[in-house]
Design an enzyme around this catalytic site. Structure first.
Site, PDB file in Angstrom:
ATOM      1  N   LYS A  22       1.105  -1.130   0.267  1.00  0.00           N
ATOM      2  CA  LYS A  22       0.230   0.038   0.019  1.00  0.00           C
ATOM      3  C   LYS A  22       0.560   1.243  -0.190  1.00  0.00           C
ATOM      4  O   LYS A  22       0.196   1.993  -0.801  1.00  0.00           O
ATOM      5  CB  LYS A  22      -0.869   0.210   1.121  1.00  0.00           C
ATOM      6  N   ASN A  23       1.968   1.264   0.591  1.00  0.00           N
ATOM      7  CA  ASN A  23       2.891   2.360   0.729  1.00  0.00           C
ATOM      8  C   ASN A  23       3.752   2.946  -0.020  1.00  0.00           C
ATOM      9  O   ASN A  23       4.423   3.770  -0.636  1.00  0.00           O
ATOM     10  CB  ASN A  23       2.841   2.291   2.546  1.00  0.00           C
ATOM     11  N   CYS A 117      -3.717  12.592  13.226  1.00  0.00           N
ATOM     12  CA  CYS A 117      -4.308  11.530  13.473  1.00  0.00           C
ATOM     13  C   CYS A 117      -4.386  10.119  14.325  1.00  0.00           C
ATOM     14  O   CYS A 117      -3.648  10.726  15.286  1.00  0.00           O
ATOM     15  CB  CYS A 117      -4.231  10.391  12.380  1.00  0.00           C
ATOM     16  N   ARG A 122       1.731  13.609  12.750  1.00  0.00           N
ATOM     17  CA  ARG A 122       1.647  14.177  11.752  1.00  0.00           C
ATOM     18  C   ARG A 122       2.310  15.037  11.141  1.00  0.00           C
ATOM     19  O   ARG A 122       1.435  15.207   9.810  1.00  0.00           O
ATOM     20  CB  ARG A 122       0.724  13.093  10.779  1.00  0.00           C
ATOM     21  N   ASP A 305       4.856   0.365  11.806  1.00  0.00           N
ATOM     22  CA  ASP A 305       3.538  -0.400  11.507  1.00  0.00           C
ATOM     23  C   ASP A 305       3.373  -1.968  11.633  1.00  0.00           C
ATOM     24  O   ASP A 305       2.102  -2.225  11.970  1.00  0.00           O
ATOM     25  CB  ASP A 305       3.857  -0.258  10.059  1.00  0.00           C
ATOM     26  N   ARG A 397      -8.644   0.128   4.908  1.00  0.00           N
ATOM     27  CA  ARG A 397      -8.347   1.046   4.103  1.00  0.00           C
ATOM     28  C   ARG A 397      -6.359   0.608   3.550  1.00  0.00           C
ATOM     29  O   ARG A 397      -6.096   0.550   2.784  1.00  0.00           O
ATOM     30  CB  ARG A 397      -7.805   2.780   5.036  1.00  0.00           C
TER      31      ARG A 397
HETATM   32  C1  EPZ Z   1       4.209   6.844   6.391  1.00  0.00           C
HETATM   33  O1  EPZ Z   1       3.770   7.336   6.821  1.00  0.00           O
HETATM   34  C2  EPZ Z   1       3.630   5.182   6.325  1.00  0.00           C
HETATM   35  N1  EPZ Z   1       2.266   6.523   5.699  1.00  0.00           N
HETATM   36  C3  EPZ Z   1       3.150   5.130   7.971  1.00  0.00           C
HETATM   37  O2  EPZ Z   1       2.156   4.118   7.751  1.00  0.00           O
HETATM   38  C4  EPZ Z   1       4.150   4.265   8.378  1.00  0.00           C
HETATM   39  O3  EPZ Z   1       4.225   4.238   9.753  1.00  0.00           O
HETATM   40  C5  EPZ Z   1       5.180   5.624   8.461  1.00  0.00           C
HETATM   41  O4  EPZ Z   1       6.002   6.033   6.879  1.00  0.00           O
HETATM   42  C6  EPZ Z   1       6.364   5.185   8.850  1.00  0.00           C
HETATM   43  O5  EPZ Z   1       7.284   4.492   8.896  1.00  0.00           O
HETATM   44  C7  EPZ Z   1       1.959   5.900   4.192  1.00  0.00           C
HETATM   45  O6  EPZ Z   1       3.250   5.571   3.750  1.00  0.00           O
HETATM   46  C8  EPZ Z   1       0.976   6.349   3.240  1.00  0.00           C
HETATM   47  P1  EPZ Z   1       6.926   9.736   8.631  1.00  0.00           P
HETATM   48  P2  EPZ Z   1       4.741   9.230   7.845  1.00  0.00           P
HETATM   49  O7  EPZ Z   1       7.041  10.887   7.353  1.00  0.00           O
HETATM   50  O8  EPZ Z   1       5.150   9.315   5.530  1.00  0.00           O
HETATM   51  C9  EPZ Z   1       7.617  12.348  11.602  1.00  0.00           C
HETATM   52  C10 EPZ Z   1       0.086   2.672   7.524  1.00  0.00           C
HETATM   53  O9  EPZ Z   1      -0.520   1.808   8.830  1.00  0.00           O
HETATM   54  N2  EPZ Z   1       8.046  13.776  10.584  1.00  0.00           N
HETATM   55  O10 EPZ Z   1       8.476   8.900   7.795  1.00  0.00           O
HETATM   56  O11 EPZ Z   1       3.725   9.911   7.280  1.00  0.00           O
HETATM   57  C11 EPZ Z   1       6.173  12.157  12.694  1.00  0.00           C
HETATM   58  O12 EPZ Z   1       5.394  12.700  13.103  1.00  0.00           O
HETATM   59  C12 EPZ Z   1       0.741   4.263   7.857  1.00  0.00           C
HETATM   60  O13 EPZ Z   1       0.261   2.772   6.724  1.00  0.00           O
HETATM   61  C13 EPZ Z   1       7.948  15.280  11.497  1.00  0.00           C
HETATM   62  O14 EPZ Z   1       8.385  15.075  12.237  1.00  0.00           O
HETATM   63  O15 EPZ Z   1       5.284   9.054   8.153  1.00  0.00           O
HETATM   64  C14 EPZ Z   1       6.947  11.140  12.821  1.00  0.00           C
HETATM   65  O16 EPZ Z   1       7.124  10.618  14.030  1.00  0.00           O
HETATM   66  C15 EPZ Z   1       0.534   4.041   9.455  1.00  0.00           C
HETATM   67  N3  EPZ Z   1       8.022  16.493  10.156  1.00  0.00           N
HETATM   68  C16 EPZ Z   1       8.028  10.380  11.860  1.00  0.00           C
HETATM   69  O17 EPZ Z   1       8.690  11.688  10.956  1.00  0.00           O
HETATM   70  C17 EPZ Z   1       7.591  15.783   9.146  1.00  0.00           C
HETATM   71  O18 EPZ Z   1       7.469  16.206   8.216  1.00  0.00           O
HETATM   72  C18 EPZ Z   1       7.789   9.650  10.821  1.00  0.00           C
HETATM   73  O19 EPZ Z   1       6.813   9.968   9.788  1.00  0.00           O
HETATM   74  C19 EPZ Z   1       6.860  14.509   8.698  1.00  0.00           C
HETATM   75  C20 EPZ Z   1       7.399  13.566   9.673  1.00  0.00           C
END
Ligand code: EPZ
Length: 425
Positions: A22-23, A117, A122, A305, A397
């Protein structure tokens, strides 16, 4: 109200075939609009998030032909608008990938800001940092992020946190910037590599995806391609934990074992048997599982995840285990539901201390988010008695035919859309 009714205790034995990631699909679908030619994408998972993304792509004017449940042809030539409708962002956070794709191709984009969320705030500050480094002007007003750039110029970008979304988003924009972009402290997940490979198949020049330094030499145009998405490591890991928690024997097909290494390591530490094949893993659950500790980390660490799913499995192991969630600040909401099933878990900030029990007891519970929902299904399959789980829209989803796959393994699970039915008849 959609729910699962599950009768616990059935033996889980047999085979399951994993669908596309999915991701990876969400990033690849956004990147597909960057060409003005046909892009054929195979092995997409037929899940709600992907279907909403396809609706959004059609909504901005791109041609979208669904060849079958797992194959789509997209052509970005006819795009008429660089503005993504608020409704799509409300339904799926990954709509923010349109910023990188539209900014890269058209040098402008207007996309609703993603909210937080169930699992955390996020923020998207790192996405913005990357876009601004490439020369884009960012304006945030009325819940929208608007961005324009006279031109995008390659830059040296250092992410303050390891972020999957920002790595993919900036990689897309940089692939059509002038000159070289270097992204440092990049995320290394398999889906980052998949998106980079996809963009390269369209003529992008990206090197180093999968390491923490990605080099991108921008090109002026991307062309059509045909591409198949990698298998979903989290769907595979979910079935691995299901086999362990329910003392099952499941052959999980269409996987890349390398992507599952951290999950395999933990389940093996707990005493389960994990046999690896070229494109499959077989998990045989131990009679008695040992406790262990888990800390979620960016890839190749243990995936966040998979945190709810391994916690449910540890809640059935002998002794005390510690699970530390280091990625998101609010990813233990499911623990309250698990305690209703008899689990002995205490949460202090981002650490859960779990004392293993023999067996969960069936209960009426609610899925608070996608992965927690899948974990609660595992708990209900192991439980003594009947459980009803609502909020399964979250599960749909990210998991295709989840109940069908579980039924084929011998699990007693029914999808119900009638509030009056509460028994597993
Ligand atoms: C992706 O979310 C995935 N979603 C998430 O999967 C997954 O949990 C996550 O990566 C971590 O592997 C999709 O790919 C659609 P991040 P994403 O940016 O990209 C912080 C699922 O269940 N951060 O890697 O939003 C953030 O708050 C979903 O399939 C900032 O601080 O995650 C978090 O603490 C849930 N500033 C950490 O980084 C930013 O600009 C990791 O977030 C961006 C992120």
């Amino acid at each position: 109200m959609e729910q699962y009714i599950i009768k616990g205790g059935a033996e889980l034995k047999g085979e399951v075939t994993i669908d596309g990631a999915k991701n990876a699909a969400l990033g690849i679908l956004a990147a597909a609009i960057m060409a003005d030619e046909d892009v054929l994408i195979e092995n997409i998972p037929n899940v709600n998030d992907v279907n909403v993304m396809l609706e959004a792509i059609a909504h901005i004017g791109a041609k979208v032909e669904r060849i079958d449940a797992h194959t789509v042809r997209i052509n970005g030539a006819a795009i008429t608008s660089c503005e993504v409708d608020d409704d799509f962002m409300r339904r799926i956070r990954a709509s923010y990938y349109f910023i990188g794709a539209l900014l890269g191709k058209y040098k402008n984009a207007k996309v609703p800001l993603p909210g937080g969320c169930a699992i955390g705030a996020r923020p998207i500050d790192q996405h913005i940092k990357g876009f601004e480094a490439l020369g884009a002007k960012i304006d945030i007003k009325g819940g929208y992020l608007s961005t324009t750039a006279a031109r995008l110029k390659g830059a040296h970008i250092y992410f303050d946190v390891v972020t999957v979304g920002a790595t993919i988003n900036v990689m897309m924009a940089a692939s059509m910037a002038e000159g070289q972009t270097i992204i440092e402290n990049a995320a290394r997940e398999p889906h980052i590599v998949d998106v980079a490979n996809f963009l390269n198949s369209m003529g992008a020049k990206i090197k180093g995806a999968g390491t923490d330094t990605i080099r991108i030499n921008g090109v002026s145009k991307l062309h059509g391609t045909q591409y198949a998405i990698i298998p979903d490591q989290i769907e595979a890991g979910t079935f691995m934990c299901m086999a362990a928690a329910c003392r099952g024997d499941i052959l999980i097909k269409n996987v890349i074992p390398k992507h599952l290494e951290s999950i395999t390591a933990k389940l093996t530490e707990m005493g389960n048997t994990v046999q690896e094949y070229d494109e499959a893993v077989r998990v045989i659950g131990a009679e008695k599982q040992r406790h262990t500790d888990v800390k979620t980390l960016p890839y190749p660490g243990f995936p966040t995840d998979m945190q709810p799913q391994i916690a449910v499995t540890l809640a059935l192991a002998e002794g005390a285990s510690i699970v530390t969630e280091s990625i998101f600040e609010n990813r233990f909401k499911y623990v309250e539901e698990l305690r209703r099933m008899g689990a002995e878990v205490r949460v202090e900030r981002n650490v859960a201390v779990i004392d293993g029990i023999e067996r969960f007891s069936g209960a009426s519970i609610s899925a608070p988010d996608l992965r927690a929902g899948a974990a609660l299904v595992i708990a209900a399959l192991q439980a003594d008695g009947i459980s009803s789980i609502d909020g399964i829209g979250y599960i749909k989803r990210g998991y295709e035919d989840f109940e069908k796959k579980i039924t084929a393994l011998g699990g007693k699970i029914k999808y119900i859309n009638d509030p009056n039915i509460t028994e597993y008849a």
